[in-house]
Design an enzyme around this catalytic site. Structure first.
Site, mmCIF file in Angstrom:
data_model
loop_
_atom_site.group_PDB
_atom_site.id
_atom_site.type_symbol
_atom_site.label_atom_id
_atom_site.label_comp_id
_atom_site.label_asym_id
_atom_site.label_seq_id
_atom_site.Cartn_x
_atom_site.Cartn_y
_atom_site.Cartn_z
ATOM 1 N N LYS A 34 0.805 -1.207 0.000
ATOM 2 C CA LYS A 34 0.000 0.000 0.000
ATOM 3 C C LYS A 34 0.846 1.269 0.000
ATOM 4 O O LYS A 34 0.630 2.173 -0.804
ATOM 5 C CB LYS A 34 -0.882 -0.028 1.251
ATOM 6 C CG LYS A 34 -1.736 1.162 1.439
ATOM 7 C CD LYS A 34 -2.362 1.094 2.813
ATOM 8 C CE LYS A 34 -1.296 1.368 3.877
ATOM 9 N NZ LYS A 34 -1.908 1.550 5.213
ATOM 10 N N THR A 35 1.816 1.309 0.895
ATOM 11 C CA THR A 35 2.627 2.516 1.006
ATOM 12 C C THR A 35 3.396 2.793 -0.279
ATOM 13 O O THR A 35 3.530 3.935 -0.705
ATOM 14 C CB THR A 35 3.600 2.391 2.190
ATOM 15 O OG1 THR A 35 2.856 1.933 3.324
ATOM 16 C CG2 THR A 35 4.227 3.725 2.521
ATOM 17 N N ASP A 222 -4.949 8.108 3.454
ATOM 18 C CA ASP A 222 -4.496 6.786 3.884
ATOM 19 C C ASP A 222 -5.418 6.286 4.998
ATOM 20 O O ASP A 222 -6.038 7.082 5.690
ATOM 21 C CB ASP A 222 -3.051 6.912 4.394
ATOM 22 C CG ASP A 222 -2.402 5.552 4.543
ATOM 23 O OD1 ASP A 222 -2.966 4.564 4.047
ATOM 24 O OD2 ASP A 222 -1.317 5.492 5.146
ATOM 25 N N GLU A 223 -5.494 4.988 5.175
ATOM 26 C CA GLU A 223 -6.299 4.388 6.255
ATOM 27 C C GLU A 223 -7.736 4.924 6.247
ATOM 28 O O GLU A 223 -8.279 5.315 7.284
ATOM 29 C CB GLU A 223 -5.670 4.664 7.630
ATOM 30 C CG GLU A 223 -4.204 4.292 7.753
ATOM 31 C CD GLU A 223 -3.971 2.803 7.939
ATOM 32 O OE1 GLU A 223 -4.918 2.012 7.767
ATOM 33 O OE2 GLU A 223 -2.817 2.442 8.230
ATOM 34 N N GLN A 253 -9.250 -3.991 8.369
ATOM 35 C CA GLN A 253 -8.347 -3.424 9.374
ATOM 36 C C GLN A 253 -8.955 -2.225 10.079
ATOM 37 O O GLN A 253 -8.250 -1.397 10.651
ATOM 38 C CB GLN A 253 -7.021 -3.021 8.723
ATOM 39 C CG GLN A 253 -6.215 -4.210 8.240
ATOM 40 C CD GLN A 253 -4.819 -3.819 7.810
ATOM 41 O OE1 GLN A 253 -4.025 -3.333 8.591
ATOM 42 N NE2 GLN A 253 -4.522 -4.029 6.532
ATOM 43 N N ARG A 600 0.779 -8.781 10.943
ATOM 44 C CA ARG A 600 2.038 -8.057 11.137
ATOM 45 C C ARG A 600 3.228 -8.982 10.941
ATOM 46 O O ARG A 600 4.341 -8.544 10.736
ATOM 47 C CB ARG A 600 2.135 -7.457 12.560
ATOM 48 C CG ARG A 600 1.132 -6.394 12.963
ATOM 49 C CD ARG A 600 0.966 -5.332 11.950
ATOM 50 N NE ARG A 600 -0.172 -5.618 11.073
ATOM 51 C CZ ARG A 600 -0.376 -4.999 9.927
ATOM 52 N NH1 ARG A 600 0.461 -4.100 9.497
ATOM 53 N NH2 ARG A 600 -1.415 -5.309 9.175
#
Length: 739
Positions: A34-35, A222-223, A253, A600
């Site tokens: 994503k980043t 983002d998010e 998430q 994670r």
DNA sequence: TCATTACTCCTTTTT
DNA sequence: GGAGTAATGA
């Protein structure tokens, strides 16, 4: 055309980078790059000259993410990054807007940002002034009401009087209204205001709105799954003109429902932004197949999902996910430490290892154990630097100098260090201030010339006030570092700690020095104070090799080779309160949180549950988390109990999970039944064991940690610990396997 | 005014 | 088991 930011992107990722015009939703699962997509996309827009860096609004969820993005974009576009003025968290961008237009919402541009403590103080004042029983309606209750309203974008006048969905509603509105008045009198804004007031500003002032709609020709969020209503409304307003809004998020998430985040924002994106394109990123580059399988099987238990299946890019199945049952929370910490010792012996960098807990109270056991075993660790987002007493005191001094009408800070330091201006005097000052309707600082200046106060108090107050004035005079004359040092000297604050002989007064002085060191990173006092309010955290040194200990919430967006998630117990995780208050949706959010935790891990995942744990200081039994049984068995490997008393007794198992949970027999009873315990009280457990040691035996001591026996003299044992040789009583030692 | 002590109610997660 | 508070004493 093949700029380097395109290389190594897969088809969907490229698609997301290239699609620059019109609304776009990128559904990016955990570990799907994503980043990289975000940064490449920004670089692409700038590189193609579609917009100047200063015309891009890029919002992240945390300051850390903002910083990381800044660095990564900077690597691609070079010095052009300096023009990116609008990259930051919602709150920092809100603060920036607000400072530029503060007058329009009854603030001055040098307003202070309040923290929770200050908020509560204000609410307490308000409650007192309208005679509400603090016992029946605790200040926290009102604070959360107010925060809810602010998250929804509702100022006091908009909170409909007929919205009677909760007890004490009318009172809450009243408190809300008076609270806001008080804030503007203090020239202060709270966190919610940093979003709510800019929204009001844009709603009220059309030309301003037009201006910003023009400035922000591209918006990137983002998010997105964690945005709340105010944030949604802000985005909606600002993007109306250009329609170039790209949101990245993952409904699986979404873990901030309790903070007003509304999953519907992401679920309804297509409806809210017409003609929106949706791109799914489902190729996971992070985790092994077993870890991903565990995550997938767990999250499939949730109903409300957009539908997205992560598939593994890695060929490697990797190790199975480990599930461990242990006797107590102490054993759990010990087991995790032992596993980390193995990682250390593999010469791995500990920065690749994390222990993720549901709630911060779980951290204690781990910290204690890590210290005993000398495992280097860092607490991420833990007890914050800026929340320490001495740091808050110093900052209070600085804030008062910047804004002398800040009554809350005035109260905090008027008698710190002791100046003989105690409660009685303070109450008198407060009464007078309320009577004349001015700030504590202003009234103090007046009453040192009257006889309202006793003689000594008056003299002392006078010198306190003139001290503040002398600092204020110097604000623009000397640099902020020298000024701070001067304040600490003059006020006697440093001397106060120097004279105190408690064990931690030295570290307090160290902390203050560290704070002064940080000042040099800022141009001015006000710039520093803004940073302090917005970025409650201080950066960790990432150069040293340390295990990270943090909550699952703060682990979002991070990745580690080795991940430990202890406390997989009903009540702890899923958290009981979450279930009680939000029912099934609460459960689903907890499950998403578990999903975040699991994803994670890159190659090793360790889950555990303790059968006994202290809750409020009392031993309480707990049963394994339902989440453990929701992970498909083919991905996991169960371990036995880790305890001297219960060796070989498996507690969690898939096959008998349900039966076990319905079984009224307690863990203690089960152990007694199989003869491990003979009506022992829990407290007796730790010293109940007779041990028989020989030289070279590995032993464990609660105070000194692990060691090796050197010599025995009856019950006096000489042991080599990490900290040196000691002679200890045998009854304080526990045997440890020699391997 | 300040220090000590008994007693209460707790604890989710964060910008 | 711990933080914050109200009551008590010096």
């Amino acid at each position: 055309m093949n700029p380097n930011y395109f290389s190594d992107l897969n088809v969907q990722q490229k698609d997301a980078v290239m699609h620059t015009e019109g609304p776009l939703l990128i559904l990016a699962g955990a570990g799907t790059g994503k980043t990289r997509v975000l940064t490449s996309r920004l670089a692409h827009i700038i590189d193609q000259k579609k917009a100047f860096p200063s015309n891009i609004l890029a919002v992240t969820f945390t300051n850390k993410a903002a910083k990381e993005m800044q660095v990564r974009i900077g690597n691609i576009i070079g010095s052009a990054i300096e023009g990116m003025n609008w990259l930051g968290t919602f709150h920092s961008i809100g603060a920036k807007l607000l400072r530029m237009h503060a007058e329009e919402v009854d603030l001055k541009s040098d307003f202070t940002i309040l923290d929770t403590d200050d908020q509560l103080k204000v609410i307490k004042e308000v409650i007192k002034s309208i005679n509400i029983d603090e016992k029946r309606f605790p200040p926290r209750y009102f604070l959360s009401q107010i925060e809810n309203w602010k998250n929804k974008g509702l100022p006091p006048e908009k909170v409909a009087k007929n919205e009677l969905d909760m007890i004490g509603h009318e009172k809450s509105i009243d408190v809300y209204d008076k609270y806001q008045n008080r804030l503007s009198r203090l020239n202060s804004a709270d966190f919610g205001d940093l979003l709510l007031l800019p929204l009001e500003l844009l709603q009220k002032n059309e030309s301003l709105l037009n201006k910003y709609q023009r400035i922000f020709s591209y918006i990137l969020v983002d998010e997105y799954q964690d945005t709340n209503s105010v944030q949604y409304l802000l985005l909606k307003l600002l993007s109306q003109r250009s329609l170039n809004i790209a949101c990245v998020g993952d409904d699986d998430q979404s873990i901030y429902g309790w903070r007003g985040a509304d999953v519907n924002n992401i679920l309804n994106f297509e409806r809210d932004f017409r003609g929106a394109k949706i791109i799914r990123l489902e190729k996971n580059y992070r985790s092994t197949k077993n870890i991903l399988g565990a995550a997938r099987s767990l999250i499939s238990n949730n109903k409300d999902r957009l539908g997205k299946e992560l598939s593994s890019y890695k060929e490697d199945d990797g190790d199975k996910v480990k599930i461990n049952s242990v006797w107590s929370a102490d054993d759990e910490a010990r087991l995790v430490s032992d596993e980390i010792d193995k990682i250390i012996s593999k010469k791995e960098n500990l920065n690749n290892t994390a222990v993720l807990v549901r709630a911060s109270f779980q951290m204690r056991e781990f910290e204690d154990r890590f210290i005993i075993n000398s495992i280097p660790y860092r607490v991420v987002g833990g007890p914050r630097f800026y929340e320490r007493q001495e740091i808050r005191d110093v900052i209070a001094y600085l804030q008062l100098v910047a804004n002398p009408n800040h009554d809350l800070k005035f109260e905090r330091i008027i008698n710190t260090p002791r100046r003989g201006l105690g409660d009685t005097t303070l109450r008198k000052i407060n009464d007078a201030a309320r009577r004349d309707d001015i700030s504590l600082y202003d009234i103090s200046k007046k009453i040192v010339h009257t006889d309202e106060l006793g003689g000594t108090a008056r003299v002392k107050l006078k010198s306190f006030i003139s001290m503040i004035d002398s600092w204020r005079e110097k604000v623009n004359k000397i640099d902020h570092i020298t000024l701070t040092e001067l304040i600490l000297e003059d006020s006697g604050y440093i001397a106060m700690w120097e004279n105190e002989k408690t064990p931690n007064s030295e570290s307090r002085i160290e902390n203050i020095k560290e704070l002064i060191g940080q000042l040099s990173e800022f141009q001015s006092l006000s710039e520093f104070l803004d940073h302090v309010s917005l970025v409650m955290d201080v950066e960790n040194d990432e150069n040293s090799s340390k295990v990270s200990l943090m909550t699952l919430h703060s682990a979002k967006g991070l990745e580690f080779d080795y991940v430990f998630i202890p406390g997989m117990e009903e009540g702890v995780f899923p958290n009981q309160r979450s279930l009680d208050e939000k029912g099934n949706s609460g459960l689903e959010e907890e499950r998403r949180l578990a999903h975040v935790g699991i994803t994670r891990a890159k190659k090793y995942l360790f889950l555990s549950h303790a059968q006994n744990r202290r809750v409020y200081g009392n031993w309480t039994q707990s049963i394994p988390s339902r989440f453990l049984s929701e992970i498909a068995p083919e991905f996991i490997e169960q371990e036995m109990i880790y305890s001297d008393y219960t060796q070989g007794y498996p507690s969690f198992s898939h096959t008998n999970y349900n039966q076990k949970n319905n079984n009224s027999q307690t863990a203690l009873e089960r152990l007694q039944a199989i003869g491990y315990l003979d009506n022992l009280e829990y407290d007796d457990l730790s010293f109940s064991q007779e041990i028989n040691v020989k030289p070279n035996q590995r032993v464990f001591h609660t105070k000194f940690g692990y060691g090796t026996v050197i010599d025995c003299d009856n019950d006096r044992i000489e042991v080599e610990f990490k900290t040196g040789k000691k002679i200890v009583l045998a009854s304080y030692l526990e045997l440890v396997n020699n391997d």
